[in-house]
Design an enzyme around this catalytic site. Structure first.
Site, PDB file in Angstrom:
ATOM      1  N   TRP A  41       0.694  -1.241   0.103  1.00 14.97           N
ATOM      2  CA  TRP A  41       0.163   0.079  -0.402  1.00 14.97           C
ATOM      3  C   TRP A  41       0.602   1.186   0.618  1.00 14.97           C
ATOM      4  O   TRP A  41       2.062   1.042   0.376  1.00 14.97           O
ATOM      5  CB  TRP A  41      -0.844  -0.182   0.913  1.00 14.97           C
ATOM      6  CG  TRP A  41      -1.858   0.893   1.156  1.00 14.97           C
ATOM      7  CD1 TRP A  41      -2.015   2.039   2.002  1.00 14.97           C
ATOM      8  CD2 TRP A  41      -3.344   0.795   0.115  1.00 14.97           C
ATOM      9  NE1 TRP A  41      -3.435   2.656   1.352  1.00 14.97           N
ATOM     10  CE2 TRP A  41      -4.134   1.454   0.045  1.00 14.97           C
ATOM     11  CE3 TRP A  41      -3.553   0.167  -0.427  1.00 14.97           C
ATOM     12  CZ2 TRP A  41      -5.606   1.904  -0.101  1.00 14.97           C
ATOM     13  CZ3 TRP A  41      -5.071  -0.406  -0.788  1.00 14.97           C
ATOM     14  CH2 TRP A  41      -5.537   0.801  -0.998  1.00 14.97           C
ATOM     15  N   SER A  54       0.760  -2.445   5.933  1.00 11.67           N
ATOM     16  CA  SER A  54       1.185  -1.758   7.166  1.00 11.67           C
ATOM     17  C   SER A  54       0.545  -2.536   8.315  1.00 11.67           C
ATOM     18  O   SER A  54       1.944  -3.369   8.706  1.00 11.67           O
ATOM     19  CB  SER A  54       0.898  -0.397   7.154  1.00 11.67           C
ATOM     20  OG  SER A  54       2.227   0.746   6.164  1.00 11.67           O
ATOM     21  N   HIS A  92      -8.418   6.097  10.342  1.00 12.63           N
ATOM     22  CA  HIS A  92      -8.210   4.641  11.254  1.00 12.63           C
ATOM     23  C   HIS A  92      -6.418   4.344  10.452  1.00 12.63           C
ATOM     24  O   HIS A  92      -6.236   3.008  10.903  1.00 12.63           O
ATOM     25  CB  HIS A  92      -8.684   3.938   9.304  1.00 12.63           C
ATOM     26  CG  HIS A  92      -7.634   4.388   8.214  1.00 12.63           C
ATOM     27  ND1 HIS A  92      -7.136   6.173   8.065  1.00 12.63           N
ATOM     28  CD2 HIS A  92      -6.328   4.561   7.844  1.00 12.63           C
ATOM     29  CE1 HIS A  92      -6.725   6.036   7.061  1.00 12.63           C
ATOM     30  NE2 HIS A  92      -5.861   5.496   6.275  1.00 12.63           N
ATOM     31  N   PHE A 151      10.928  -0.792  13.080  1.00 11.03           N
ATOM     32  CA  PHE A 151       9.621   0.752  12.810  1.00 11.03           C
ATOM     33  C   PHE A 151       9.556   1.405  11.395  1.00 11.03           C
ATOM     34  O   PHE A 151      10.953   1.961  12.006  1.00 11.03           O
ATOM     35  CB  PHE A 151       8.856   0.675  13.951  1.00 11.03           C
ATOM     36  CG  PHE A 151       7.981   1.472  13.367  1.00 11.03           C
ATOM     37  CD1 PHE A 151       6.492   0.952  14.145  1.00 11.03           C
ATOM     38  CD2 PHE A 151       7.137   2.658  12.851  1.00 11.03           C
ATOM     39  CE1 PHE A 151       5.493   1.353  13.769  1.00 11.03           C
ATOM     40  CE2 PHE A 151       6.871   3.215  13.455  1.00 11.03           C
ATOM     41  CZ  PHE A 151       5.134   2.801  12.984  1.00 11.03           C
ATOM     42  N   ARG A 172      10.577  12.203   2.987  1.00 13.02           N
ATOM     43  CA  ARG A 172      10.412  11.428   3.648  1.00 13.02           C
ATOM     44  C   ARG A 172      11.125  10.015   2.743  1.00 13.02           C
ATOM     45  O   ARG A 172      11.564   9.077   4.095  1.00 13.02           O
ATOM     46  CB  ARG A 172       9.815  10.967   4.718  1.00 13.02           C
ATOM     47  CG  ARG A 172       9.648  11.985   5.632  1.00 13.02           C
ATOM     48  CD  ARG A 172       8.371  12.573   7.056  1.00 13.02           C
ATOM     49  NE  ARG A 172       8.556  13.764   7.347  1.00 13.02           N
ATOM     50  CZ  ARG A 172       8.083  14.926   7.175  1.00 13.02           C
ATOM     51  NH1 ARG A 172       7.524  15.365   6.295  1.00 13.02           N
ATOM     52  NH2 ARG A 172       8.067  16.071   7.792  1.00 13.02           N
TER      53      ARG A 172
END
Length: 158
Positions: free
Chosen positions: A31, A65, A97, A122, A136
């Site tokens: 995703w 994720s 969400h 993570f 990022r």
């Protein structure tokens, strides 16, 4: 310090361990694929730059994720894998969400790390907008994938 004030691709490389014989799994959410592929590429390149061998890096994909925790567990349970780097991107939308997903992923990855006594990193972006994510993922704030990979390397020395 937020990444708005720090470049994610600039970090200390003092006292890094030899990782030439370490094996890494990079688990990548499909995703927001443009972003997650850029993050995964950053993680891969950083591992290679600091001594990992290409044959010691495996990349696997999961749909999103939320599925990173299960993917991480499948990789962490393999005795030959020394560290797992999880890459994802959950962009805030019109609903909450993202809060539920981000919390579940953070808790899930922590649980996997503790269960298997291995670094499970993570490397998930949690931006408000797609532009913040792009910034990022190799943009003006560096690449969170670079940071995730160097974190895995440093945790192997811990």
């Amino acid at each position: 310090m937020s990444s708005a004030h720090k470049n994610l691709s600039i970090f200390s490389t003092e006292n890094l361990p030899d990782i030439s014989n370490k094996k890494f799994a990079i688990v990548v959410a499909e995703w927001n694929e443009e972003i997650t592929n850029a993050l995964a590429d950053g993680a891969y390149k950083t591992l290679i730059t600091y001594g990992a061998k290409t044959e010691n890096i495996v990349r696997v994909s999961v749909p999103g994720s939320y599925e990173l925790s299960f993917g991480a567990q499948k990789m962490a349970q393999k005795p030959e894998i020394d560290a797992v780097i999880c890459i994802g991107c959950v962009i805030q939308g019109e609903t909450k969400h993202n809060d539920y997903i981000n919390n579940a992923v953070a808790q899930g990855l922590t649980a996997v790390s503790l269960k298997y006594d291995k670094p499970v990193i993570f490397g998930v972006l949690t931006p408000n907008t797609e532009q913040q994510a792009l910034d990022r993922a190799g943009g003006i704030h560096g690449n969170k994938g670079d940071e995730a990979a160097i974190t895995a390397v440093k945790m192997l020395a811990f």
